[in-house]
Structure formats: C-alpha cells, structure tokens
Design a protein around this motif. Structure first.
Motif, mmCIF file in Angstrom:
data_model
loop_
_atom_site.group_PDB
_atom_site.id
_atom_site.type_symbol
_atom_site.label_atom_id
_atom_site.label_comp_id
_atom_site.label_asym_id
_atom_site.label_seq_id
_atom_site.Cartn_x
_atom_site.Cartn_y
_atom_site.Cartn_z
ATOM 1 N N GLU A 105 0.831 -1.210 0.000
ATOM 2 C CA GLU A 105 0.000 0.000 0.000
ATOM 3 C C GLU A 105 0.864 1.258 0.000
ATOM 4 O O GLU A 105 0.517 2.259 -0.622
ATOM 5 C CB GLU A 105 -0.972 -0.003 1.177
ATOM 6 N N SER A 106 2.014 1.226 0.677
ATOM 7 C CA SER A 106 2.909 2.390 0.660
ATOM 8 C C SER A 106 3.491 2.610 -0.738
ATOM 9 O O SER A 106 3.672 3.756 -1.155
ATOM 10 C CB SER A 106 4.024 2.234 1.695
ATOM 11 N N LEU A 107 3.767 1.531 -1.459
ATOM 12 C CA LEU A 107 4.255 1.658 -2.833
ATOM 13 C C LEU A 107 3.183 2.263 -3.737
ATOM 14 O O LEU A 107 3.480 3.112 -4.585
ATOM 15 C CB LEU A 107 4.682 0.296 -3.388
ATOM 16 N N LYS A 108 1.951 1.825 -3.558
ATOM 17 C CA LYS A 108 0.852 2.364 -4.366
ATOM 18 C C LYS A 108 0.625 3.849 -4.090
ATOM 19 O O LYS A 108 0.308 4.615 -4.995
ATOM 20 C CB LYS A 108 -0.441 1.607 -4.071
ATOM 21 N N ALA A 109 0.785 4.245 -2.827
ATOM 22 C CA ALA A 109 0.536 5.634 -2.439
ATOM 23 C C ALA A 109 1.596 6.590 -2.973
ATOM 24 O O ALA A 109 1.306 7.762 -3.216
ATOM 25 C CB ALA A 109 0.450 5.743 -0.918
ATOM 26 N N ALA A 110 2.816 6.114 -3.149
ATOM 27 C CA ALA A 110 3.913 6.987 -3.590
ATOM 28 C C ALA A 110 4.869 6.224 -4.500
ATOM 29 O O ALA A 110 6.017 5.970 -4.130
ATOM 30 C CB ALA A 110 4.651 7.548 -2.382
ATOM 31 N N PRO A 111 4.403 5.845 -5.699
ATOM 32 C CA PRO A 111 5.295 5.080 -6.589
ATOM 33 C C PRO A 111 6.430 5.949 -7.136
ATOM 34 O O PRO A 111 6.267 7.154 -7.318
ATOM 35 C CB PRO A 111 4.360 4.650 -7.720
ATOM 36 N N TRP A 112 7.568 5.305 -7.357
ATOM 37 C CA TRP A 112 8.685 6.003 -7.987
ATOM 38 C C TRP A 112 8.341 6.208 -9.443
ATOM 39 O O TRP A 112 7.754 5.340 -10.085
ATOM 40 C CB TRP A 112 9.961 5.170 -7.892
ATOM 41 N N GLU A 113 8.716 7.346 -9.967
ATOM 42 C CA GLU A 113 8.483 7.622 -11.381
ATOM 43 C C GLU A 113 9.812 7.918 -12.060
ATOM 44 O O GLU A 113 10.700 8.516 -11.470
ATOM 45 C CB GLU A 113 7.541 8.807 -11.541
ATOM 46 N N SER A 114 9.913 7.490 -13.288
ATOM 47 C CA SER A 114 11.082 7.785 -14.120
ATOM 48 C C SER A 114 12.395 7.438 -13.438
ATOM 49 O O SER A 114 13.328 8.239 -13.388
ATOM 50 C CB SER A 114 11.084 9.265 -14.518
ATOM 51 N N CYS A 115 12.455 6.246 -12.898
ATOM 52 C CA CYS A 115 13.714 5.804 -12.308
ATOM 53 C C CYS A 115 14.105 4.467 -12.932
ATOM 54 O O CYS A 115 13.273 3.781 -13.520
ATOM 55 C CB CYS A 115 13.628 5.714 -10.789
ATOM 56 N N GLU A 116 15.361 4.141 -12.804
ATOM 57 C CA GLU A 116 15.860 2.893 -13.379
ATOM 58 C C GLU A 116 16.950 2.319 -12.492
ATOM 59 O O GLU A 116 17.441 2.988 -11.583
ATOM 60 C CB GLU A 116 16.375 3.126 -14.794
ATOM 61 N N TYR A 117 17.310 1.094 -12.788
ATOM 62 C CA TYR A 117 18.359 0.444 -12.009
ATOM 63 C C TYR A 117 19.232 -0.407 -12.919
ATOM 64 O O TYR A 117 18.809 -0.824 -13.996
ATOM 65 C CB TYR A 117 17.763 -0.404 -10.887
ATOM 66 N N GLU A 118 20.452 -0.616 -12.452
ATOM 67 C CA GLU A 118 21.406 -1.462 -13.174
ATOM 68 C C GLU A 118 22.105 -2.337 -12.141
ATOM 69 O O GLU A 118 22.810 -1.833 -11.261
ATOM 70 C CB GLU A 118 22.425 -0.574 -13.894
ATOM 71 N N ILE A 119 21.877 -3.630 -12.232
ATOM 72 C CA ILE A 119 22.464 -4.548 -11.253
ATOM 73 C C ILE A 119 23.979 -4.557 -11.405
ATOM 74 O O ILE A 119 24.502 -4.685 -12.510
ATOM 75 C CB ILE A 119 21.892 -5.971 -11.410
ATOM 76 N N ARG A 120 24.674 -4.429 -10.280
ATOM 77 C CA ARG A 120 26.128 -4.455 -10.249
ATOM 78 C C ARG A 120 26.663 -5.762 -9.683
ATOM 79 O O ARG A 120 27.666 -6.279 -10.157
ATOM 80 C CB ARG A 120 26.665 -3.275 -9.417
ATOM 81 N N GLU A 121 26.004 -6.283 -8.645
ATOM 82 C CA GLU A 121 26.432 -7.533 -8.006
ATOM 83 C C GLU A 121 25.204 -8.259 -7.496
ATOM 84 O O GLU A 121 24.216 -7.630 -7.122
ATOM 85 C CB GLU A 121 27.356 -7.270 -6.808
ATOM 86 N N GLU A 122 25.286 -9.577 -7.456
ATOM 87 C CA GLU A 122 24.232 -10.365 -6.834
ATOM 88 C C GLU A 122 24.848 -11.616 -6.222
ATOM 89 O O GLU A 122 25.786 -12.172 -6.767
ATOM 90 C CB GLU A 122 23.132 -10.723 -7.823
ATOM 91 N N TYR A 123 24.321 -11.972 -5.063
ATOM 92 C CA TYR A 123 24.810 -13.132 -4.321
ATOM 93 C C TYR A 123 23.610 -13.863 -3.744
ATOM 94 O O TYR A 123 22.583 -13.257 -3.459
ATOM 95 C CB TYR A 123 25.720 -12.708 -3.160
ATOM 96 N N GLU A 124 23.782 -15.152 -3.522
ATOM 97 C CA GLU A 124 22.717 -15.894 -2.866
ATOM 98 C C GLU A 124 23.291 -17.081 -2.109
ATOM 99 O O GLU A 124 24.384 -17.551 -2.391
ATOM 100 C CB GLU A 124 21.663 -16.362 -3.861
ATOM 101 N N ASN A 125 22.536 -17.517 -1.105
ATOM 102 C CA ASN A 125 22.833 -18.772 -0.434
ATOM 103 C C ASN A 125 21.517 -19.529 -0.299
ATOM 104 O O ASN A 125 20.556 -19.207 -0.993
ATOM 105 C CB ASN A 125 23.570 -18.563 0.900
ATOM 106 N N SER A 126 21.425 -20.471 0.587
ATOM 107 C CA SER A 126 20.242 -21.327 0.633
ATOM 108 C C SER A 126 18.944 -20.599 0.974
ATOM 109 O O SER A 126 17.882 -21.014 0.536
ATOM 110 C CB SER A 126 20.460 -22.477 1.609
ATOM 111 N N ASN A 127 18.997 -19.523 1.756
ATOM 112 C CA ASN A 127 17.742 -18.853 2.112
ATOM 113 C C ASN A 127 17.776 -17.331 1.986
ATOM 114 O O ASN A 127 16.850 -16.657 2.418
ATOM 115 C CB ASN A 127 17.313 -19.232 3.533
#
Length: 111
Positions: free
Chosen positions: A48-70
C-alpha cells in the motif's frame, strides 16, 4: 522460485511494471521491510505504501548479486533524473516467498 529469482521479480515490479498487487504472490503476509524511508511489518502495509507513492522515471542497473540457501543480496545503481546512488538489498525467503528485506543506501544522494 528461489530467493534471487523472487528478488529480481520484485525489482522488475518496482522499477518497470509497477503492478504492485502482483507482489502479494512473492511476499509473505508478515513481510518485515526496513529501509531509510520506511519500515513495515506486513506485505499489505508495504504494498500500500508503494501504491501511495510510486517512484516515477527511475531505473536500475544490477552491479552484483549473491545468494545462499535462504537469502540473496542484489546491489544496483539507482538513477532518477540526475540523482544516482548505489543501493543494496538483502532478501530472505521461506516457503517460496520473501519474508524479510533490508534496503541500504545513502538517502542524501537522492533527496
């Protein structure tokens, strides 16, 4: 989906589609979200907070990602107009859903 796939789906919704109701499919009802601007302890409150104030005209570029079992961590470059900052989000999952998110960045860079 594993946690990194869930995290990427969340980022796509947040930055591209803004189909926020679809996040109910990937968030646990008791989602624990903490970031510089918001703390929330349920999926409904966060969505609901995202719906009330969505970001506009923004973008992202992934630089790093990591994961483990959970858990998974995605670090990305966030851009909105001339403002830019590096953000890192840690996601924890259980039973095929995200149940905890920590968002870290320097809020002064985008305010």
């Amino acid at each position: 989906m594993n946690t990194i796939e869930l995290a990427k789906k969340y980022l796509d919704v947040f930055f591209k589609t803004q189909e926020f109701d679809s996040l109910y499919e990937i968030f646990d009802e008791e989602l624990d979200f903490k970031g510089p601007f918001l703390q929330s302890y349920s999926a409904k409150a966060y969505i609901e907070s995202l719906k009330a104030a969505p970001w506009e005209s923004c973008e992202y570029e992934i630089r790093e990602e990591y994961e483990n079992s959970n858990s998974a961590c995605i670090t990305y470059l966030f851009r909105k107009g001339r403002k830019c900052t590096l953000m890192s989000q840690q996601f924890w999952g259980t039973n095929g859903k995200i149940n905890k998110v920590r968002l870290i960045f320097n809020a002064a860079d985008i305010t």
